[in-house]
Design an enzyme around this catalytic site. Sequence first.
Site, PDB file in Angstrom:
ATOM      1  N   CYS A 116      55.442  52.980  42.491  1.00 38.22           N
ATOM      2  CA  CYS A 116      56.069  53.780  43.371  1.00 38.22           C
ATOM      3  C   CYS A 116      56.415  55.228  42.758  1.00 38.22           C
ATOM      4  CB  CYS A 116      57.310  53.260  44.007  1.00 38.22           C
ATOM      5  SG  CYS A 116      56.688  51.813  45.333  1.00 38.22           S
TER       6      CYS A 116
ATOM      7  N   HIS B 179      53.530  45.965  42.055  1.00 44.14           N
ATOM      8  CA  HIS B 179      53.046  46.763  42.919  1.00 44.14           C
ATOM      9  C   HIS B 179      51.721  46.469  43.239  1.00 44.14           C
ATOM     10  CE1 HIS B 179      53.480  50.723  45.381  1.00 44.14           C
ATOM     11  NE2 HIS B 179      52.086  50.183  45.493  1.00 44.14           N
TER      12      HIS B 179
ATOM     13  N   HIS C 182      47.891  46.378  42.771  1.00 44.69           N
ATOM     14  CA  HIS C 182      47.112  47.078  42.087  1.00 44.69           C
ATOM     15  C   HIS C 182      45.779  46.620  41.928  1.00 44.69           C
ATOM     16  CE1 HIS C 182      49.614  45.391  39.130  1.00 44.69           C
ATOM     17  NE2 HIS C 182      48.414  45.531  38.217  1.00 44.69           N
TER      18      HIS C 182
ATOM     19  N   HIS D 289      42.383  46.732  39.628  1.00 41.60           N
ATOM     20  CA  HIS D 289      41.683  47.326  38.483  1.00 41.60           C
ATOM     21  C   HIS D 289      40.280  47.614  38.542  1.00 41.60           C
ATOM     22  CE1 HIS D 289      44.909  46.228  35.263  1.00 41.60           C
ATOM     23  NE2 HIS D 289      45.276  45.341  36.380  1.00 41.60           N
TER      24      HIS D 289
HETATM   25  P1  DGP Z   1      48.568  44.163  35.529  1.00 37.97           P
HETATM   26  O1  DGP Z   1      48.683  43.673  33.966  1.00 37.97           O
HETATM   27  O2  DGP Z   1      47.282  43.600  35.977  1.00 37.97           O
HETATM   28  O3  DGP Z   1      49.880  43.996  36.233  1.00 37.97           O
HETATM   29  O4  DGP Z   1      48.150  45.713  35.096  1.00 37.97           O
HETATM   30  C1  DGP Z   1      49.213  46.889  35.018  1.00 37.97           C
HETATM   31  C2  DGP Z   1      48.470  47.906  34.252  1.00 37.97           C
HETATM   32  O5  DGP Z   1      49.483  48.769  34.320  1.00 37.97           O
HETATM   33  C3  DGP Z   1      48.110  47.688  32.994  1.00 37.97           C
HETATM   34  O6  DGP Z   1      46.692  47.558  32.628  1.00 37.97           O
HETATM   35  C4  DGP Z   1      48.696  48.959  32.163  1.00 37.97           C
HETATM   36  C5  DGP Z   1      49.077  49.706  33.599  1.00 37.97           C
HETATM   37  N1  DGP Z   1      50.299  50.674  33.146  1.00 37.97           N
HETATM   38  C6  DGP Z   1      51.502  50.150  32.969  1.00 37.97           C
HETATM   39  N2  DGP Z   1      52.342  51.040  32.877  1.00 37.97           N
HETATM   40  C7  DGP Z   1      51.550  52.210  33.382  1.00 37.97           C
HETATM   41  C8  DGP Z   1      52.005  53.564  33.206  1.00 37.97           C
HETATM   42  O7  DGP Z   1      53.049  53.954  32.849  1.00 37.97           O
HETATM   43  N3  DGP Z   1      50.771  54.469  33.432  1.00 37.97           N
HETATM   44  C9  DGP Z   1      49.802  54.164  33.584  1.00 37.97           C
HETATM   45  N4  DGP Z   1      48.895  54.892  33.924  1.00 37.97           N
HETATM   46  N5  DGP Z   1      49.240  52.857  33.556  1.00 37.97           N
HETATM   47  C10 DGP Z   1      50.164  51.874  33.218  1.00 37.97           C
END
Ligand code: DGP
Length: 113
Positions: A7, A97, A99, A101
Site C-alpha cells: 500500500c 497484499h 500480488h 509475480h
Molecule cells: P512473496 O514472497 O510471494 O510474498 O513475494 C514478495 C515479493 O516482494 C518478494 O519477491 C520481494 C518483493 N519485495 C519485498 N519488499 C519489497 C520492496 O520494498 N520493494 C520491491 N520492489 N519489492 C519488494
Amino acid sequence: MENCLFCKIIQGDIPSAKVYEDEYCFAFRDINPQAPTHILLVPKMHVANIGEACTLPAKVQTALFAAIEKIAAAEKLENGFRVVSNCGKDACQSVNHLHLHILGGKQMSESMS
Ligand code: DGP
C-alpha cells in the site's frame, strides 16, 4: 491499509520501479528478481492474498488480468511468461497484499515447486 508495504509503494511513500499503473492496478519491479523480468502486479485495493481475490470488485479482477496482458506486451515477453501468486505460510507469502509475480525473459523449468 496502514502498515502494508505494498500500500505504501502504491501511494508513493516507498519508492519503486513502476512499470504500469491504471485506476485499479499498480505494477513494479521486484526488489529481488528471480528472472530477467520479474514484476509484481497488485490491486490498489488491499486484500491479503489470492485466496481473498474473489472479494475484489469484478472490475478490479478484470483489470488485473488485462494488466497482465499489457505488461507482458510492454516487456516483450512474446516467448512466454509465468504468473505466480504465493498464498499463505506454506507458499512462503511474505507480503500480505495480493500480488502476482510476472516472471519471464528466460526458459523456465517445468517444476513449479
Ligand atoms: P512473496 O514472497 O510471494 O510474498 O513475494 C514478495 C515479493 O516482494 C518478494 O519477491 C520481494 C518483493 N519485495 C519485498 N519488499 C519489497 C520492496 O520494498 N520493494 C520491491 N520492489 N519489492 C519488494
